[in-house]
Enzyme design. Structure first.
Site, PDB file in Angstrom:
ATOM      1  N   ASP A  33       3.658 -11.985   6.170  1.00  0.00           N
ATOM      2  CA  ASP A  33       4.939 -11.375   5.839  1.00  0.00           C
ATOM      3  C   ASP A  33       5.301 -11.314   4.475  1.00  0.00           C
ATOM      4  OD1 ASP A  33       7.478 -10.297   5.588  1.00  0.00           O
ATOM      5  OD2 ASP A  33       8.646 -11.139   6.863  1.00  0.00           O
TER       6      ASP A  33
ATOM      7  N   ASN B 163      -1.851  -3.803   0.121  1.00  0.00           N
ATOM      8  CA  ASN B 163      -1.527  -2.854   0.830  1.00  0.00           C
ATOM      9  C   ASN B 163      -0.443  -2.590   1.702  1.00  0.00           C
ATOM     10  OD1 ASN B 163      -2.824  -0.266   2.392  1.00  0.00           O
ATOM     11  ND2 ASN B 163      -2.255  -1.630   4.245  1.00  0.00           N
TER      12      ASN B 163
ATOM     13  N   TYR C 288      11.212   5.357  -1.798  1.00  0.00           N
ATOM     14  CA  TYR C 288       9.514   5.219  -1.707  1.00  0.00           C
ATOM     15  C   TYR C 288       8.960   5.367  -2.962  1.00  0.00           C
ATOM     16  CZ  TYR C 288       4.777   5.740  -0.275  1.00  0.00           C
ATOM     17  OH  TYR C 288       3.498   5.597  -0.396  1.00  0.00           O
TER      18      TYR C 288
ATOM     19  N   LYS D 179       6.798   2.962  -5.992  1.00  0.00           N
ATOM     20  CA  LYS D 179       5.541   3.020  -6.525  1.00  0.00           C
ATOM     21  C   LYS D 179       5.376   3.074  -7.762  1.00  0.00           C
ATOM     22  CE  LYS D 179       3.631   2.671  -2.354  1.00  0.00           C
ATOM     23  NZ  LYS D 179       2.913   1.317  -1.981  1.00  0.00           N
TER      24      LYS D 179
ATOM     25  N   THR E 284      -0.695   8.665   8.978  1.00  0.00           N
ATOM     26  CA  THR E 284      -0.541   7.333   9.385  1.00  0.00           C
ATOM     27  C   THR E 284       0.982   7.284  10.131  1.00  0.00           C
ATOM     28  OG1 THR E 284       0.555   6.646   7.234  1.00  0.00           O
ATOM     29  CG2 THR E 284      -1.912   6.449   7.546  1.00  0.00           C
TER      30      THR E 284
END
Length: 241
Positions: free
Chosen positions: A61, A88, A164, A168, A199
């Site tokens: 985790d 990832n 999000y 990044k 995904t």
């Protein structure tokens, strides 16, 4: 490398992470499948082994110090070093993510996993990476984190996302700082954009397969010693920060 290459892929029980593990395993590497969920992790390891990949499970985790420390101990016990780390594991965060109405907890959660998780895992694994003859770090980013692309006139970079996408961008900035600090070492560090893959993170709306998304990470993980560092790539070439 004369010895079998040892890699760890975080968030590798499904999607792009699984395909990265599969691709690295196809190179003959020994691959640690990092994931939180025990059932899905072990199912992924079993599936990889059935295809001939030398895979092993790594309970991990990325938001938990104790979990990361245990992962380091596991890899040290099994291999004594780490050659490749692919960061990832990531989340999109709950919707909506309009900046004027977002719950700050949504932003915090995205940063905790997508940025702080990468820092936590990278720092913990660095002693093992330093034992490698050709260490590599690949941070899975996204073109939506490119400030250059996001701010271009008429840019259409997906929905407005204050959790999000900026997470990044933050990850990209963190990647650059690692490169600056470690520039006098043999560790090659790059960011990778897998493209818009189907995904569960996007309810399978993507137009690329996870295997297609994994290709750039596999390429960066297997860079020669004179390969690039401190860069951001997708399948088409270099992506502007």
């Amino acid at each position: 490398m004369s010895e079998q290459t040892i890699a760890l892929v975080t968030g590798a029980n499904k999607g792009i992470g699984y395909e990265i593990a599969a691709g690295l395993g196809a190179l003959g590497w020994r691959v640690g499948v990092g994931a939180r969920n025990e059932e899905r992790r072990e199912a992924a390891v079993t599936k990889l082994r059935e295809t001939g990949v030398d895979a092993f499970g790594v309970p991990l985790d990325v938001t938990d110090d104790a979990s990361v420390d245990a992962a380091v101990a596991l890899i040290e016990g099994r291999a004594g070093r780490l050659d490749v780390l692919v960061n990832n594991a990531g989340i999109t965060g709950s919707a909506p993510q309009m900046p004027t109405t977002v719950d700050p907890a949504t932003v915090r959660a995205a940063v905790e996993t997508n940025v702080i998780g990468v820092i936590r895992v990278t720092n913990a694994m660095l002693p093992l990476l330093r034992r490698s003859a050709s260490p590599r770090i690949v941070n899975m980013s996204s073109s939506v984190g490119s400030l250059t692309l996001q701010s271009a006139p008429g840019a259409e970079m997906g929905p407005i996302s204050v959790a999000y996408s900026p997470s990044k961008s933050f990850l990209n900035a963190v990647t650059v700082q690692y490169v600056r600090e470690l520039r006098d070492t043999n560790i090659l560090i790059n960011a990778a954009c897998p493209g818009f893959c189907a995904t569960d993170l996007n309810d399978f709306r993507g137009v690329r397969t996870p295997a297609q998304g994994a290709a750039i990470a596999i390429r960066l993980a297997a860079l020669p010693d004179d390969g690039p560092t401190g860069r951001f790539f997708d399948d088409a070439g270099e992506v502007p920060w």
